[in-house]
Design a protein around this motif. Structure first.
Motif, mmCIF file in Angstrom:
data_model
loop_
_atom_site.group_PDB
_atom_site.id
_atom_site.type_symbol
_atom_site.label_atom_id
_atom_site.label_comp_id
_atom_site.label_asym_id
_atom_site.label_seq_id
_atom_site.Cartn_x
_atom_site.Cartn_y
_atom_site.Cartn_z
ATOM 1 N N SER A 128 10.452 27.081 58.298
ATOM 2 C CA SER A 128 9.417 26.233 58.910
ATOM 3 C C SER A 128 9.984 24.862 59.270
ATOM 4 C CB SER A 128 8.227 26.074 57.958
ATOM 5 O OG SER A 128 7.497 27.277 57.885
ATOM 6 N N GLN A 174 0.210 29.463 61.994
ATOM 7 C CA GLN A 174 -0.313 30.517 61.138
ATOM 8 C C GLN A 174 -1.834 30.456 61.018
ATOM 9 O OE1 GLN A 174 1.337 30.382 57.195
ATOM 10 N NE2 GLN A 174 0.013 31.978 56.389
ATOM 11 N N GLU A 212 5.002 31.499 61.832
ATOM 12 C CA GLU A 212 4.287 32.509 61.033
ATOM 13 C C GLU A 212 2.980 32.907 61.725
ATOM 14 O OE1 GLU A 212 5.356 34.043 58.440
ATOM 15 O OE2 GLU A 212 6.653 32.778 57.219
ATOM 16 N N SER A 269 1.140 36.085 60.107
ATOM 17 C CA SER A 269 1.098 36.361 58.667
ATOM 18 C C SER A 269 -0.308 36.308 58.083
ATOM 19 C CB SER A 269 2.019 35.396 57.918
ATOM 20 O OG SER A 269 1.587 34.068 58.080
ATOM 21 N N THR A 288 9.237 34.215 60.637
ATOM 22 C CA THR A 288 8.436 35.170 59.886
ATOM 23 C C THR A 288 9.150 35.511 58.580
ATOM 24 O OG1 THR A 288 7.354 37.349 59.996
ATOM 25 C CG2 THR A 288 9.530 37.161 60.998
#
Length: 337
Positions: free
Chosen positions: A45, A89, A166, A169, A198
């Motif tokens: 990240s 995300q 992400e 997710s 990911t």
């Protein structure tokens, strides 16, 4: 398109320096989908946030489309960021704004004319399949629909790069597949460069061209997805491959068969059109070798079909060796386990 040169990022925690990225060198080509996979805390990240300078690197260079972002002042950086879209995300939508208003938001910030905004919003909602939901609010949408809004909003400024942090997710497997299919479609239609982080190998296998494996702030393995998936070199990479390869179950089967006798056990890998050809049957018939399939799979990595079979050869040593050599001559990869 994207070049990271000796990229380092340190944080200060309770007066101590904690390294998050340690000398990352990475090149991502224009128009490809590049995956970055790693465990929680590996630095993935931080890495993707350094690409658009949401996190300023401690040292090193971030070069996007020929422009070194680390040398820009805030005003010029803001201009360059319009070339880099990002989806998250947890969607990060404006809860009090409709779907159309969420997509229009970056265009309004850029003070585009209303007619241009309306036209662009209509185009993007059609692209992501949400034209019938334009007047709904985020609370009225499913998780997959919310992420589609996030994708449309990220594309509003016609970026050259799309960063996905992400992005799947928080979604169920079926919705994940639909979002991945949408990203692949966008990549092909718009020629967009996509960087996707990911912790799921399934995501990498589905749409990525190349992948980098990050561990402890370092890229420990990098290459074409097919090569990395079928021939993982680093222990961390092998862990991720086991997510989709039933490797633990396979080890148990192989151990059981070896304990039962001295048969030869091989793993055979098929790529491309060879995946659907009866090469194994023909070879065993020609060499007079008996065989049993212990485990097998046929799947795809992006556009490439592949298959892997774990086979027990029950011929005599000479027959087994001849069968293995013939399979290799016919373009298959054979690993004696």
């Amino acid at each position: 398109m994207i070049r990271l040169q000796n990229l380092r990022k340190n944080y200060t925690v309770q007066g101590k320096t904690v390294p998050a990225l340690m000398g990352i060198d990475l090149t991502i080509e224009k128009g490809e989908i590049f995956g970055i996979i790693g465990h929680s805390g590996a630095g993935k990240s931080t890495l993707i946030r350094c690409i658009n300078m949401l996190e300023r690197p401690t040292s090193g260079h971030v070069i996007v489309d020929g422009v070194d972002l680390t040398t820009l002042d805030d005003r010029k950086l803001q201009e360059q960021r319009r070339q880099i879209g990002m989806i998250f995300q947890h969607f990060n939508l404006l809860s009090s704004a409709t779907v159309a208003e969420n997509v229009a938001f970056p265009l309004k910030l850029a003070k585009r004319p209303k007619a241009e905004i309306d036209k662009k919003v209509n185009e993007l909602l059609t692209l992501v399949g949400l034209e019938a939901h334009r007047d709904k609010y985020p609370s009225q949408l499913s998780g997959g629909q919310k992420q589609r809004v996030g994708i449309a909003r990220a594309l509003a400024s016609d970026p050259k790069v799309l960063l996905c942090d992400e992005a799947t997710s928080a979604l169920d497997p079926q919705t994940t597949n639909s979002i991945l299919a949408l990203l692949l479609d966008i990549n092909r239609k718009l020629g967009l460069t996509i960087v996707l982080i990911t912790h799921e190998m399934h995501v990498i296998r589905s749409i990525c061209d190349r992948v980098g494996v990050i561990d402890g702030g370092v890229i420990v393995e990098e290459g074409k997805v097919l090569d990395v998936f079928l021939k993982p070199q680093h222990p961390t990479t092998r862990e991720f491959v086991e997510q989709v390869a039933d490797s633990a179950e396979l080890r148990e089967v192989v151990a059981h068969e070896k304990a039962a006798g001295d048969q030869t056990i091989v793993r055979i890998t098929f790529l491309g059109e060879k995946t659907y050809q009866p090469i194994l049957f023909q070879t065993m018939q020609e060499t007079g070798t008996m065989f049993s399939i212990l485990q097998g799979t046929i799947s795809r990595m992006k556009d490439t079909p592949y298959g892997q079979l774990v086979v027990e050869l029950s011929g005599n040593p000479e027959q087994n060796s001849r069968a293995i050599e013939t399979l290799r001559q016919r373009g298959l990869e054979v690993e004696v386990m």
